[in-house]
Design a protein around this motif. Sequence first.
Motif, PDB file in Angstrom:
ATOM      1  N   PRO A   1       0.790  -1.231   0.000  1.00  0.00           N
ATOM      2  CA  PRO A   1       0.000   0.000   0.000  1.00  0.00           C
ATOM      3  C   PRO A   1       0.823   1.283   0.000  1.00  0.00           C
ATOM      4  O   PRO A   1       1.944   1.320   0.508  1.00  0.00           O
ATOM      5  N   VAL A   2       0.232   2.331  -0.539  1.00  0.00           N
ATOM      6  CA  VAL A   2       0.840   3.661  -0.522  1.00  0.00           C
ATOM      7  C   VAL A   2       0.405   4.433   0.721  1.00  0.00           C
ATOM      8  O   VAL A   2       0.999   5.448   1.080  1.00  0.00           O
ATOM      9  N   ILE A   3      -0.626   3.935   1.389  1.00  0.00           N
ATOM     10  CA  ILE A   3      -1.152   4.575   2.597  1.00  0.00           C
ATOM     11  C   ILE A   3      -1.102   3.595   3.766  1.00  0.00           C
ATOM     12  O   ILE A   3      -1.465   2.430   3.623  1.00  0.00           O
ATOM     13  N   GLY A   4      -0.658   4.096   4.912  1.00  0.00           N
ATOM     14  CA  GLY A   4      -0.720   3.301   6.132  1.00  0.00           C
ATOM     15  C   GLY A   4       0.503   2.449   6.398  1.00  0.00           C
ATOM     16  O   GLY A   4       1.442   2.390   5.600  1.00  0.00           O
ATOM     17  N   PRO A   5       0.481   1.737   7.536  1.00  0.00           N
ATOM     18  CA  PRO A   5       1.656   1.018   8.004  1.00  0.00           C
ATOM     19  C   PRO A   5       1.826  -0.378   7.406  1.00  0.00           C
ATOM     20  O   PRO A   5       0.897  -0.949   6.833  1.00  0.00           O
ATOM     21  N   LEU A   6       3.034  -0.875   7.549  1.00  0.00           N
ATOM     22  CA  LEU A   6       3.368  -2.277   7.310  1.00  0.00           C
ATOM     23  C   LEU A   6       3.334  -2.966   8.665  1.00  0.00           C
ATOM     24  O   LEU A   6       3.834  -2.413   9.656  1.00  0.00           O
ATOM     25  N   ILE A   7       2.760  -4.147   8.725  1.00  0.00           N
ATOM     26  CA  ILE A   7       2.631  -4.887   9.986  1.00  0.00           C
ATOM     27  C   ILE A   7       3.427  -6.196   9.899  1.00  0.00           C
ATOM     28  O   ILE A   7       3.302  -6.947   8.923  1.00  0.00           O
ATOM     29  N   ILE A   8       4.231  -6.465  10.910  1.00  0.00           N
ATOM     30  CA  ILE A   8       4.925  -7.747  11.049  1.00  0.00           C
ATOM     31  C   ILE A   8       4.394  -8.422  12.313  1.00  0.00           C
ATOM     32  O   ILE A   8       4.385  -7.804  13.386  1.00  0.00           O
ATOM     33  N   ALA A   9       3.942  -9.655  12.189  1.00  0.00           N
ATOM     34  CA  ALA A   9       3.386 -10.361  13.353  1.00  0.00           C
ATOM     35  C   ALA A   9       4.099 -11.687  13.575  1.00  0.00           C
ATOM     36  O   ALA A   9       4.477 -12.373  12.624  1.00  0.00           O
ATOM     37  N   GLY A  10       4.270 -12.026  14.839  1.00  0.00           N
ATOM     38  CA  GLY A  10       4.842 -13.312  15.211  1.00  0.00           C
ATOM     39  C   GLY A  10       3.920 -14.043  16.169  1.00  0.00           C
ATOM     40  O   GLY A  10       3.340 -13.419  17.077  1.00  0.00           O
ATOM     41  N   VAL A  11       3.757 -15.333  15.957  1.00  0.00           N
ATOM     42  CA  VAL A  11       2.933 -16.170  16.838  1.00  0.00           C
ATOM     43  C   VAL A  11       3.795 -17.314  17.353  1.00  0.00           C
ATOM     44  O   VAL A  11       4.328 -18.111  16.560  1.00  0.00           O
ATOM     45  N   LEU A  12       3.960 -17.382  18.658  1.00  0.00           N
ATOM     46  CA  LEU A  12       4.753 -18.432  19.306  1.00  0.00           C
ATOM     47  C   LEU A  12       3.810 -19.456  19.923  1.00  0.00           C
ATOM     48  O   LEU A  12       2.901 -19.106  20.675  1.00  0.00           O
ATOM     49  N   ILE A  13       4.032 -20.728  19.586  1.00  0.00           N
ATOM     50  CA  ILE A  13       3.214 -21.804  20.153  1.00  0.00           C
ATOM     51  C   ILE A  13       4.109 -22.945  20.635  1.00  0.00           C
ATOM     52  O   ILE A  13       5.262 -23.074  20.199  1.00  0.00           O
ATOM     53  N   ASP A  14       3.569 -23.750  21.536  1.00  0.00           N
ATOM     54  CA  ASP A  14       4.169 -25.050  21.798  1.00  0.00           C
ATOM     55  C   ASP A  14       3.831 -25.945  20.611  1.00  0.00           C
ATOM     56  O   ASP A  14       2.722 -25.889  20.089  1.00  0.00           O
ATOM     57  N   LYS A  15       4.772 -26.747  20.180  1.00  0.00           N
ATOM     58  CA  LYS A  15       4.579 -27.596  19.008  1.00  0.00           C
ATOM     59  C   LYS A  15       3.280 -28.394  19.103  1.00  0.00           C
ATOM     60  O   LYS A  15       2.557 -28.571  18.110  1.00  0.00           O
ATOM     61  N   LYS A  16       2.945 -28.871  20.277  1.00  0.00           N
ATOM     62  CA  LYS A  16       1.740 -29.689  20.465  1.00  0.00           C
ATOM     63  C   LYS A  16       0.455 -28.915  20.170  1.00  0.00           C
ATOM     64  O   LYS A  16      -0.585 -29.501  19.871  1.00  0.00           O
ATOM     65  N   ASP A  17       0.527 -27.580  20.227  1.00  0.00           N
ATOM     66  CA  ASP A  17      -0.669 -26.768  20.017  1.00  0.00           C
ATOM     67  C   ASP A  17      -0.925 -26.443  18.550  1.00  0.00           C
ATOM     68  O   ASP A  17      -1.895 -25.747  18.228  1.00  0.00           O
ATOM     69  N   GLU A  18      -0.074 -26.955  17.678  1.00  0.00           N
ATOM     70  CA  GLU A  18      -0.318 -26.765  16.248  1.00  0.00           C
ATOM     71  C   GLU A  18      -1.683 -27.345  15.851  1.00  0.00           C
ATOM     72  O   GLU A  18      -2.384 -26.792  15.012  1.00  0.00           O
ATOM     73  N   LYS A  19      -2.040 -28.462  16.492  1.00  0.00           N
ATOM     74  CA  LYS A  19      -3.348 -29.096  16.198  1.00  0.00           C
ATOM     75  C   LYS A  19      -4.493 -28.153  16.550  1.00  0.00           C
ATOM     76  O   LYS A  19      -5.517 -28.128  15.860  1.00  0.00           O
ATOM     77  N   LYS A  20      -4.337 -27.385  17.614  1.00  0.00           N
ATOM     78  CA  LYS A  20      -5.389 -26.447  18.006  1.00  0.00           C
ATOM     79  C   LYS A  20      -5.599 -25.389  16.918  1.00  0.00           C
ATOM     80  O   LYS A  20      -6.735 -24.975  16.662  1.00  0.00           O
ATOM     81  N   LEU A  21      -4.506 -24.957  16.289  1.00  0.00           N
ATOM     82  CA  LEU A  21      -4.629 -23.985  15.194  1.00  0.00           C
ATOM     83  C   LEU A  21      -5.327 -24.621  13.999  1.00  0.00           C
ATOM     84  O   LEU A  21      -6.147 -23.979  13.334  1.00  0.00           O
ATOM     85  N   ARG A  22      -5.011 -25.888  13.735  1.00  0.00           N
ATOM     86  CA  ARG A  22      -5.695 -26.594  12.643  1.00  0.00           C
ATOM     87  C   ARG A  22      -7.183 -26.751  12.948  1.00  0.00           C
ATOM     88  O   ARG A  22      -8.027 -26.622  12.063  1.00  0.00           O
ATOM     89  N   ASP A  23      -7.500 -27.024  14.222  1.00  0.00           N
ATOM     90  CA  ASP A  23      -8.891 -27.249  14.611  1.00  0.00           C
ATOM     91  C   ASP A  23      -9.762 -26.002  14.416  1.00  0.00           C
ATOM     92  O   ASP A  23     -10.959 -26.117  14.139  1.00  0.00           O
ATOM     93  N   ILE A  24      -9.171 -24.805  14.587  1.00  0.00           N
ATOM     94  CA  ILE A  24      -9.960 -23.584  14.382  1.00  0.00           C
ATOM     95  C   ILE A  24      -9.875 -23.122  12.924  1.00  0.00           C
ATOM     96  O   ILE A  24     -10.404 -22.073  12.565  1.00  0.00           O
ATOM     97  N   GLU A  25      -9.192 -23.927  12.108  1.00  0.00           N
ATOM     98  CA  GLU A  25      -9.141 -23.729  10.655  1.00  0.00           C
ATOM     99  C   GLU A  25      -8.495 -22.403  10.261  1.00  0.00           C
ATOM    100  O   GLU A  25      -9.020 -21.641   9.451  1.00  0.00           O
ATOM    101  N   VAL A  26      -7.318 -22.142  10.871  1.00  0.00           N
ATOM    102  CA  VAL A  26      -6.553 -20.982  10.414  1.00  0.00           C
ATOM    103  C   VAL A  26      -6.079 -21.240   8.989  1.00  0.00           C
ATOM    104  O   VAL A  26      -5.840 -22.384   8.591  1.00  0.00           O
ATOM    105  N   LYS A  27      -5.954 -20.179   8.219  1.00  0.00           N
ATOM    106  CA  LYS A  27      -5.425 -20.266   6.862  1.00  0.00           C
ATOM    107  C   LYS A  27      -4.862 -18.906   6.483  1.00  0.00           C
ATOM    108  O   LYS A  27      -5.027 -17.925   7.229  1.00  0.00           O
ATOM    109  N   ASP A  28      -4.202 -18.860   5.364  1.00  0.00           N
ATOM    110  CA  ASP A  28      -3.671 -17.589   4.879  1.00  0.00           C
ATOM    111  C   ASP A  28      -4.769 -16.530   4.951  1.00  0.00           C
ATOM    112  O   ASP A  28      -5.896 -16.758   4.496  1.00  0.00           O
ATOM    113  N   SER A  29      -4.444 -15.381   5.530  1.00  0.00           N
ATOM    114  CA  SER A  29      -5.463 -14.348   5.769  1.00  0.00           C
ATOM    115  C   SER A  29      -6.167 -13.895   4.495  1.00  0.00           C
ATOM    116  O   SER A  29      -7.324 -13.461   4.538  1.00  0.00           O
ATOM    117  N   LYS A  30      -5.480 -13.993   3.369  1.00  0.00           N
ATOM    118  CA  LYS A  30      -6.084 -13.564   2.097  1.00  0.00           C
ATOM    119  C   LYS A  30      -7.227 -14.488   1.668  1.00  0.00           C
ATOM    120  O   LYS A  30      -8.028 -14.130   0.806  1.00  0.00           O
TER     121      LYS A  30
END
Length: 217
Positions: free
Chosen positions: A14-43
């Motif tokens: 974009p020509v307007i507004g900020p660039l955002i960098i985000a980090g998410v830290l999880i325990d490896k075992k909690d990857e399944k929890k992210l799959r269960d809520i059906e996370v996917k590419d934000s686009k």
Amino acid sequence: MTTVLGIDEAGKGPVIGPLIIAGVLIDKKDEKKLRDIEVKDSKLLNQKQREILFDKIIGIAKSTSIIIIEPAEIDKTILRDDTSNLNWLEAKKSAEIINEFNPETVILDSPHPKPEKYADYIRNLLKKDTELISEHKADVNHPVCSAASILAKVTREREMDKIKAKYGNTGPGYPSNSITQEFVKNNWNKHPEIFRKSWKTFQNVANKKNQKAISEF
């Protein structure tokens, strides 16, 4: 417990507004929890879906980090007369998040044509050895990167909502959007803090307006 950190960005173009960098830290075992809520590419999600998932991700994550990079810092990087560019700015901010969390493994959605080169650049900025996985489409292939993508996108949208509330309808801020184009044309010299002045979209308007002013002098 093995910790995994996913990093992604939103708002690079974009020509307007900020660039955002985000980090998410999880325990490896909690990857399944992210799959269960059906996370996917934000686009691949609409805004309502992203907002719902934002809070769920915060609840699952061991920790999160969101860095907001304002247009002035972006311009300083782009216009600086050295080898810096937006990819390396993203890399430096990503390294800050990695150094903050000290995870066992980091998964990066590489913006560079050569993901291994991007990883090497970040590796040189780290305080300790960390496994770096740098891939194209990591936000599609790894849930923890999908989660970071969502946090970044939602934060970018919230920041744009603040800008619109203060300055009027900017559109989404992307150069290809007709509303954004019209806003830049009419406001390029009024609100310098929200524009990326190093973008051609902004420079073309500013140059045309300045040339017209000179010709009328």
